[in-house]
Scaffold this motif. Structure first.
Motif, PDB file in Angstrom:
ATOM      1  N   ARG A  55       0.750  -1.190  -0.066  1.00  0.00           N
ATOM      2  CA  ARG A  55       0.025   0.244   0.041  1.00  0.00           C
ATOM      3  C   ARG A  55       0.863   1.252   0.005  1.00  0.00           C
ATOM      4  O   ARG A  55       1.668   1.380   0.947  1.00  0.00           O
ATOM      5  CB  ARG A  55      -0.904  -0.094   1.225  1.00  0.00           C
ATOM      6  CG  ARG A  55      -1.671  -1.448   1.282  1.00  0.00           C
ATOM      7  CD  ARG A  55      -2.361  -1.496   2.518  1.00  0.00           C
ATOM      8  NE  ARG A  55      -3.335  -2.576   2.998  1.00  0.00           N
ATOM      9  CZ  ARG A  55      -3.242  -3.928   2.984  1.00  0.00           C
ATOM     10  NH1 ARG A  55      -1.987  -4.251   2.908  1.00  0.00           N
ATOM     11  NH2 ARG A  55      -4.016  -4.660   3.054  1.00  0.00           N
ATOM     12  N   THR A  56       0.755   1.937  -1.022  1.00  0.00           N
ATOM     13  CA  THR A  56       1.356   3.402  -1.073  1.00  0.00           C
ATOM     14  C   THR A  56       0.292   4.386  -1.344  1.00  0.00           C
ATOM     15  O   THR A  56      -0.762   3.979  -1.600  1.00  0.00           O
ATOM     16  CB  THR A  56       2.417   3.365  -2.159  1.00  0.00           C
ATOM     17  OG1 THR A  56       1.796   3.349  -3.501  1.00  0.00           O
ATOM     18  CG2 THR A  56       3.278   2.261  -2.168  1.00  0.00           C
ATOM     19  N   LYS A  57       0.822   5.620  -1.237  1.00  0.00           N
ATOM     20  CA  LYS A  57      -0.232   6.690  -1.430  1.00  0.00           C
ATOM     21  C   LYS A  57      -0.486   6.765  -2.760  1.00  0.00           C
ATOM     22  O   LYS A  57      -1.706   7.331  -3.430  1.00  0.00           O
ATOM     23  CB  LYS A  57       0.408   8.069  -1.267  1.00  0.00           C
ATOM     24  CG  LYS A  57       0.562   8.460   0.503  1.00  0.00           C
ATOM     25  CD  LYS A  57       1.042   9.623   0.894  1.00  0.00           C
ATOM     26  CE  LYS A  57       1.243   9.672   2.310  1.00  0.00           C
ATOM     27  NZ  LYS A  57       1.934  10.795   2.597  1.00  0.00           N
ATOM     28  N   ARG A  58       0.376   6.292  -3.722  1.00  0.00           N
ATOM     29  CA  ARG A  58      -0.116   6.787  -5.345  1.00  0.00           C
ATOM     30  C   ARG A  58      -0.825   5.449  -6.041  1.00  0.00           C
ATOM     31  O   ARG A  58      -1.243   5.549  -6.933  1.00  0.00           O
ATOM     32  CB  ARG A  58       1.332   7.038  -6.037  1.00  0.00           C
ATOM     33  CG  ARG A  58       1.747   8.293  -5.518  1.00  0.00           C
ATOM     34  CD  ARG A  58       2.818   8.832  -6.536  1.00  0.00           C
ATOM     35  NE  ARG A  58       3.206  10.125  -6.267  1.00  0.00           N
ATOM     36  CZ  ARG A  58       4.179  10.898  -6.986  1.00  0.00           C
ATOM     37  NH1 ARG A  58       4.858  10.244  -7.726  1.00  0.00           N
ATOM     38  NH2 ARG A  58       4.507  12.072  -6.350  1.00  0.00           N
ATOM     39  N   LYS A  59      -0.452   4.019  -5.509  1.00  0.00           N
ATOM     40  CA  LYS A  59      -0.624   2.997  -6.333  1.00  0.00           C
ATOM     41  C   LYS A  59      -0.638   1.812  -5.102  1.00  0.00           C
ATOM     42  O   LYS A  59      -0.264   1.623  -4.031  1.00  0.00           O
ATOM     43  CB  LYS A  59       0.118   2.643  -7.385  1.00  0.00           C
ATOM     44  CG  LYS A  59       1.708   2.606  -7.271  1.00  0.00           C
ATOM     45  CD  LYS A  59       2.210   2.409  -8.360  1.00  0.00           C
ATOM     46  CE  LYS A  59       3.975   2.329  -8.120  1.00  0.00           C
ATOM     47  NZ  LYS A  59       4.618   2.136  -9.297  1.00  0.00           N
ATOM     48  N   VAL A  60      -1.504   0.756  -5.804  1.00  0.00           N
ATOM     49  CA  VAL A  60      -1.527  -0.484  -5.138  1.00  0.00           C
ATOM     50  C   VAL A  60      -0.835  -1.600  -5.843  1.00  0.00           C
ATOM     51  O   VAL A  60      -1.004  -1.699  -7.001  1.00  0.00           O
ATOM     52  CB  VAL A  60      -3.096  -0.750  -5.190  1.00  0.00           C
ATOM     53  CG1 VAL A  60      -3.239  -2.242  -4.370  1.00  0.00           C
ATOM     54  CG2 VAL A  60      -3.738   0.065  -4.268  1.00  0.00           C
ATOM     55  N   LEU A  61       0.128  -2.300  -5.283  1.00  0.00           N
ATOM     56  CA  LEU A  61       0.692  -3.430  -5.747  1.00  0.00           C
ATOM     57  C   LEU A  61       0.416  -4.576  -5.132  1.00  0.00           C
ATOM     58  O   LEU A  61       0.431  -4.613  -3.853  1.00  0.00           O
ATOM     59  CB  LEU A  61       2.220  -3.089  -6.024  1.00  0.00           C
ATOM     60  CG  LEU A  61       2.659  -2.000  -6.592  1.00  0.00           C
ATOM     61  CD1 LEU A  61       4.124  -1.814  -6.353  1.00  0.00           C
ATOM     62  CD2 LEU A  61       2.157  -2.021  -8.123  1.00  0.00           C
ATOM     63  N   MET A  62       0.775  -5.662  -5.743  1.00  0.00           N
ATOM     64  CA  MET A  62       0.457  -7.186  -5.091  1.00  0.00           C
ATOM     65  C   MET A  62       2.093  -7.514  -4.647  1.00  0.00           C
ATOM     66  O   MET A  62       2.887  -7.541  -5.569  1.00  0.00           O
ATOM     67  CB  MET A  62      -0.133  -8.200  -5.837  1.00  0.00           C
ATOM     68  CG  MET A  62      -1.751  -7.981  -6.281  1.00  0.00           C
ATOM     69  SD  MET A  62      -2.505  -8.230  -4.897  1.00  0.00           S
ATOM     70  CE  MET A  62      -3.462  -6.736  -4.794  1.00  0.00           C
ATOM     71  N   THR A  63       1.944  -8.230  -3.727  1.00  0.00           N
ATOM     72  CA  THR A  63       3.512  -8.828  -3.631  1.00  0.00           C
ATOM     73  C   THR A  63       3.750  -9.915  -4.253  1.00  0.00           C
ATOM     74  O   THR A  63       2.417 -10.566  -4.893  1.00  0.00           O
ATOM     75  CB  THR A  63       3.678  -9.059  -2.005  1.00  0.00           C
ATOM     76  OG1 THR A  63       2.694 -10.078  -1.573  1.00  0.00           O
ATOM     77  CG2 THR A  63       3.466  -7.839  -1.214  1.00  0.00           C
ATOM     78  N   PRO A  64       4.680 -10.748  -4.507  1.00  0.00           N
ATOM     79  CA  PRO A  64       5.091 -11.995  -5.239  1.00  0.00           C
ATOM     80  C   PRO A  64       3.702 -12.835  -4.450  1.00  0.00           C
ATOM     81  O   PRO A  64       3.146 -13.616  -5.264  1.00  0.00           O
ATOM     82  CB  PRO A  64       6.296 -12.356  -5.214  1.00  0.00           C
ATOM     83  CG  PRO A  64       7.083 -10.943  -4.861  1.00  0.00           C
ATOM     84  CD  PRO A  64       6.102 -10.078  -4.291  1.00  0.00           C
ATOM     85  N   LEU A  65       3.945 -13.089  -3.315  1.00  0.00           N
ATOM     86  CA  LEU A  65       3.013 -13.937  -2.677  1.00  0.00           C
ATOM     87  C   LEU A  65       1.470 -13.742  -3.100  1.00  0.00           C
ATOM     88  O   LEU A  65       0.931 -14.471  -3.207  1.00  0.00           O
ATOM     89  CB  LEU A  65       3.259 -14.115  -1.105  1.00  0.00           C
ATOM     90  CG  LEU A  65       2.421 -14.968  -0.429  1.00  0.00           C
ATOM     91  CD1 LEU A  65       2.379 -16.552  -0.850  1.00  0.00           C
ATOM     92  CD2 LEU A  65       2.509 -14.896   1.079  1.00  0.00           C
ATOM     93  N   GLY A  66       1.373 -12.368  -3.106  1.00  0.00           N
ATOM     94  CA  GLY A  66      -0.208 -12.051  -3.299  1.00  0.00           C
ATOM     95  C   GLY A  66      -0.511 -12.291  -4.568  1.00  0.00           C
ATOM     96  O   GLY A  66      -1.749 -12.958  -4.828  1.00  0.00           O
ATOM     97  N   GLU A  67       0.508 -12.096  -5.532  1.00  0.00           N
ATOM     98  CA  GLU A  67       0.026 -12.425  -6.936  1.00  0.00           C
ATOM     99  C   GLU A  67      -0.367 -14.152  -7.064  1.00  0.00           C
ATOM    100  O   GLU A  67      -1.397 -14.382  -7.760  1.00  0.00           O
ATOM    101  CB  GLU A  67       0.987 -12.320  -8.074  1.00  0.00           C
ATOM    102  CG  GLU A  67       1.434 -10.883  -8.123  1.00  0.00           C
ATOM    103  CD  GLU A  67       0.318 -10.077  -9.095  1.00  0.00           C
ATOM    104  OE1 GLU A  67      -0.610 -10.474  -9.199  1.00  0.00           O
ATOM    105  OE2 GLU A  67       0.675  -8.716  -9.122  1.00  0.00           O
ATOM    106  N   GLU A  68       0.558 -14.785  -6.478  1.00  0.00           N
ATOM    107  CA  GLU A  68       0.065 -16.488  -6.236  1.00  0.00           C
ATOM    108  C   GLU A  68      -1.103 -16.667  -5.630  1.00  0.00           C
ATOM    109  O   GLU A  68      -1.923 -17.471  -6.104  1.00  0.00           O
ATOM    110  CB  GLU A  68       1.367 -17.296  -5.525  1.00  0.00           C
ATOM    111  CG  GLU A  68       1.350 -18.619  -5.778  1.00  0.00           C
ATOM    112  CD  GLU A  68       2.472 -19.350  -5.294  1.00  0.00           C
ATOM    113  OE1 GLU A  68       2.258 -20.346  -4.996  1.00  0.00           O
ATOM    114  OE2 GLU A  68       3.225 -18.650  -4.952  1.00  0.00           O
ATOM    115  N   VAL A  69      -1.420 -16.050  -4.436  1.00  0.00           N
ATOM    116  CA  VAL A  69      -2.515 -16.351  -3.865  1.00  0.00           C
ATOM    117  C   VAL A  69      -3.703 -15.785  -4.788  1.00  0.00           C
ATOM    118  O   VAL A  69      -4.943 -16.562  -4.804  1.00  0.00           O
ATOM    119  CB  VAL A  69      -2.719 -15.537  -2.643  1.00  0.00           C
ATOM    120  CG1 VAL A  69      -4.159 -15.492  -1.725  1.00  0.00           C
ATOM    121  CG2 VAL A  69      -1.711 -15.806  -1.438  1.00  0.00           C
TER     122      VAL A  69
END
Length: 300
Positions: A55-69
């Motif tokens: 979680r950042t102020k500008r964008k949302v990213l998935m962690t590598p584990l998040g992408e797999e989940v």
């Protein structure tokens, strides 16, 4: 043990966030408030003991584990929907929610005449429509975002089951002053000698029309292309060339307001119209019934 497993709602929140990359839009897609979605995701991360979302102020990213989940969550959500479909299939046919995709070269010509009859016969059906190109509709089918799709066949999609339901012949459309307007029938050799206007790349009708007439595909950058059948008709009406139209569009009135004429093709080229759905779906009989109603096919 079950109390320590992720819930389908939590997984749906995660998948929506991965798709939208925005908490507000993801919450809207899930018919939840942003605070509810955020809390559900925090509960999921706490349950799994891992960070899934950066979680950042500008964008949302998935962690590598998040992408797999997310990838596994999509499979689980599709499986849950198939279970619900299985139960629904034992009740009344064609009732409840059904998400149907339709390609742009079929939707405006088939649906206006077909939907009124469908509503009359199956008033409990809640049909949700999405119009898009074939490849994107099939991607949505695979992802479980659509239940079925009306397509032009053939199309290579081995993970799908398809039913051909109607034949849609191509006809030549040209101005009445064009030399081909004098022909009773138009051959492939005739078409090879004129300026043939086609849909832009990405529309399967383009490839089907060329294959039906045994014509080679123009090299990239060659020729003039239209973004829709309506655009092609206007281009032909302005004298830029001739085009091939499916009879479905002509019968629906796409030439209204022009003086264009049509001529049959000597080679009898056509495309198949049909319905596609996931092979794993439990509602196959319903989808076949839907196709028969849409195309007004008599059932035995």
């Amino acid at each position: 043990m079950a109390a320590h497993l992720p819930t389908l709602r939590q997984l749906r929140y995660l998948v929506a966030l991965a798709e939208h990359r925005h908490f507000g839009r993801a919450a809207e897609a899930c018919f939840a408030t942003q605070s509810t979605l955020s809390a559900g995701l925090q509960e999921l991360e706490s349950l799994l003991g891992a960070t899934l979302v950066e979680r950042t102020k500008r964008k949302v990213l998935m962690t590598p584990l998040g992408e797999e989940v997310v990838a596994r969550a999509r499979d689980l959500l599709r499986g849950a929907e198939d279970l619900a479909d299985l139960a629904r299939a034992h009740g009344k046919p064609l009732c409840g929610r059904l998400r149907l995709g339709v390609i742009p070269t079929i939707a405006p010509f088939l649906l206006p005449r077909a939907l009124s009859g469908l509503r009359a016969q199956y008033p409990d059906l809640r049909l949700e429509l999405r119009e898009d190109l074939t490849a994107r509709l099939l991607d949505r089918l695979v992802a479980g975002e659509l239940d079925a799709a009306v397509l032009a066949l053939p199309y290579d999609a081995p993970e799908m089951e398809m039913a051909a339901l109607a034949t849609d012949p191509f006809v030549l459309a040209c101005p009445p002053t064009h030399p081909l307007a004098e022909r009773e029938m138009v051959s492939g050799a005739d078409l090879a000698q004129v300026d043939l206007l086609l849909l832009e790349e990405g529309h399967c009708l383009r490839e089907h029309a060329l294959a039906a007439c045994s014509l080679p595909a123009p090299r990239r950058g060659e020729g003039v292309m239209g973004t829709s059948l309506g655009t092609l008709v206007q281009m032909v009406a302005s004298g830029m060339g001739v085009t091939l139209l499916p009879r479905l569009a002509v019968e629906a009135g796409i030439l209204a307001g022009t003086d264009l004429v049509t001529r049959p093709l000597a080679m009898g080229g056509s495309r198949l119209l049909g319905l596609a759905w996931r092979r794993s779906s439990a509602r196959k009989d319903e989808y076949r019934l839907l196709g028969q109603v849409l195309f007004q096919i008599d059932r035995p």
